[in-house]
Design a protein around this motif. Structure first.
Motif, PDB file in Angstrom:
ATOM      1  N   PRO A   1       0.809  -1.219   0.000  1.00 23.18           N
ATOM      2  CA  PRO A   1       0.000   0.000   0.000  1.00 23.18           C
ATOM      3  C   PRO A   1       0.847   1.275   0.000  1.00 23.18           C
ATOM      4  CG  PRO A   1      -0.139  -1.097   2.132  1.00 23.18           C
ATOM      5  CD  PRO A   1       0.637  -1.996   1.213  1.00 23.18           C
ATOM      6  N   ARG A   2       2.061   1.206   0.516  1.00 26.63           N
ATOM      7  CA  ARG A   2       2.953   2.370   0.553  1.00 26.63           C
ATOM      8  C   ARG A   2       4.210   2.015  -0.233  1.00 26.63           C
ATOM      9  NH1 ARG A   2       3.272   6.823   3.060  1.00 26.63           N
ATOM     10  NH2 ARG A   2       1.578   6.345   4.480  1.00 26.63           N
ATOM     11  N   LEU A   3       4.592   2.891  -1.165  1.00 26.81           N
ATOM     12  CA  LEU A   3       5.775   2.646  -1.996  1.00 26.81           C
ATOM     13  C   LEU A   3       6.622   3.908  -2.080  1.00 26.81           C
ATOM     14  CD1 LEU A   3       3.973   0.784  -4.914  1.00 26.81           C
ATOM     15  CD2 LEU A   3       5.604  -0.239  -3.318  1.00 26.81           C
ATOM     16  N   ALA A   4       7.913   3.720  -2.279  1.00 24.06           N
ATOM     17  CA  ALA A   4       8.834   4.843  -2.471  1.00 24.06           C
ATOM     18  C   ALA A   4      10.010   4.347  -3.307  1.00 24.06           C
ATOM     19  CB  ALA A   4       9.318   5.371  -1.130  1.00 24.06           C
ATOM     20  N   GLU A   5      10.768   5.295  -3.849  1.00 23.32           N
ATOM     21  CA  GLU A   5      11.896   4.910  -4.700  1.00 23.32           C
ATOM     22  C   GLU A   5      13.003   5.945  -4.599  1.00 23.32           C
ATOM     23  OE1 GLU A   5      11.738   2.976  -8.884  1.00 23.32           O
ATOM     24  OE2 GLU A   5      11.641   5.149  -9.231  1.00 23.32           O
ATOM     25  N   ASN A   6      14.228   5.466  -4.508  1.00 21.75           N
ATOM     26  CA  ASN A   6      15.420   6.301  -4.614  1.00 21.75           C
ATOM     27  C   ASN A   6      16.244   5.806  -5.787  1.00 21.75           C
ATOM     28  OD1 ASN A   6      14.667   7.657  -2.302  1.00 21.75           O
ATOM     29  ND2 ASN A   6      16.358   6.907  -1.043  1.00 21.75           N
ATOM     30  N   LEU A   7      16.799   6.738  -6.554  1.00 19.79           N
ATOM     31  CA  LEU A   7      17.666   6.419  -7.687  1.00 19.79           C
ATOM     32  C   LEU A   7      19.033   7.047  -7.463  1.00 19.79           C
ATOM     33  CD1 LEU A   7      15.291   7.282 -10.692  1.00 19.79           C
ATOM     34  CD2 LEU A   7      15.604   5.063  -9.585  1.00 19.79           C
ATOM     35  N   ALA A   8      20.047   6.431  -8.041  1.00 21.84           N
ATOM     36  CA  ALA A   8      21.392   6.999  -8.024  1.00 21.84           C
ATOM     37  C   ALA A   8      22.185   6.375  -9.162  1.00 21.84           C
ATOM     38  CB  ALA A   8      22.088   6.727  -6.699  1.00 21.84           C
TER      39      ALA A   8
ATOM     40  N   MET B   1      26.616   6.641  -2.144  1.00 18.01           N
ATOM     41  CA  MET B   1      25.217   6.773  -2.572  1.00 18.01           C
ATOM     42  C   MET B   1      24.279   7.008  -1.391  1.00 18.01           C
ATOM     43  SD  MET B   1      24.855   4.152  -5.755  1.00 18.01           S
ATOM     44  CE  MET B   1      25.749   4.452  -7.264  1.00 18.01           C
ATOM     45  N   VAL B   2      24.447   6.234  -0.332  1.00 23.46           N
ATOM     46  CA  VAL B   2      23.564   6.393   0.830  1.00 23.46           C
ATOM     47  C   VAL B   2      23.810   7.750   1.498  1.00 23.46           C
ATOM     48  CG1 VAL B   2      22.933   5.461   3.094  1.00 23.46           C
ATOM     49  CG2 VAL B   2      23.258   3.914   1.145  1.00 23.46           C
ATOM     50  N   THR B   3      25.058   8.171   1.577  1.00 22.71           N
ATOM     51  CA  THR B   3      25.362   9.495   2.135  1.00 22.71           C
ATOM     52  C   THR B   3      24.697  10.590   1.302  1.00 22.71           C
ATOM     53  OG1 THR B   3      27.447   8.721   3.072  1.00 22.71           O
ATOM     54  CG2 THR B   3      27.238  11.094   2.724  1.00 22.71           C
ATOM     55  N   SER B   4      24.724  10.442  -0.012  1.00 23.67           N
ATOM     56  CA  SER B   4      24.074  11.424  -0.895  1.00 23.67           C
ATOM     57  C   SER B   4      22.567  11.448  -0.672  1.00 23.67           C
ATOM     58  CB  SER B   4      24.376  11.112  -2.359  1.00 23.67           C
ATOM     59  OG  SER B   4      25.755  11.223  -2.592  1.00 23.67           O
ATOM     60  N   TRP B   5      21.961  10.277  -0.544  1.00 22.23           N
ATOM     61  CA  TRP B   5      20.517  10.228  -0.286  1.00 22.23           C
ATOM     62  C   TRP B   5      20.186  10.882   1.051  1.00 22.23           C
ATOM     63  CZ3 TRP B   5      20.355   4.419  -1.865  1.00 22.23           C
ATOM     64  CH2 TRP B   5      20.164   4.314  -3.249  1.00 22.23           C
TER      65      TRP B   5
END
Length: 157
Positions: A92-99, A111-115
């Protein structure tokens, strides 16, 4: 056999079963994807949040999107909801991170530090309602840069 030796042997057997189960789940991720998962979960643990569990459907969706971005030489979320439906994702809940990155900019730490430095991406990483993750991190040529890691992290909760 002494009671102490028996308990020690029992502990070793049970530990191997537990480690084996964790390894089986992690086995669906590549080394690069596993490094990202470990880094993300370390950050979540620092914030007293539960670790994210790998979800095979989210992994398939994330890998497909990362491959498509490499093939099409684009970097965008696109029709996120449509992609999730097409892959059968039912959270029911979705999210997305790109790099994306090359060399030292392709590491899990970077990448995680940038996010974490970006409010929207940070919110996704630290959302306590998100409990599952799929990571896709193939390497290819992007925007003329060979050896580019194209990363999609899809979250569900």
């Amino acid at each position: 056999m002494s009671k102490k030796a028996f308990l020690c042997a029992l502990f070793c057997v049970l530990s191997s079963f537990l480690v084996g189960a964790g390894e089986a789940r992690a086995a669906i991720l590549t080394a690069r994807e596993s490094a990202l998962l470990q880094r993300i979960n370390a950050v979540r643990s620092q914030h007293l949040l539960p670790r994210l569990a790998v979800d095979r459907t989210l992994v398939r969706a994330a890998r497909a999107h990362s491959r498509a971005m490499l093939q099409q030489d684009v970097f965008a979320h696109g029709d996120f909801a449509g992609r999730m439906r097409a892959h059968g994702v039912q959270f029911p809940r979705l999210a997305e991170n790109l790099a994306w990155g090359t060399g030292s900019f392709a590491t899990a730490r970077w990448m995680v530090t940038s996010w974490l430095a970006s409010p929207g991406h940070r919110a996704n990483l630290l959302d306590p309602r998100l409990r599952a993750i799929g990571i896709g991190a193939p390497v290819g040529i992007f925007s003329g840069y060979p050896g580019t890691a194209m990363v999609t992290t899809d979250f569900g909760g």
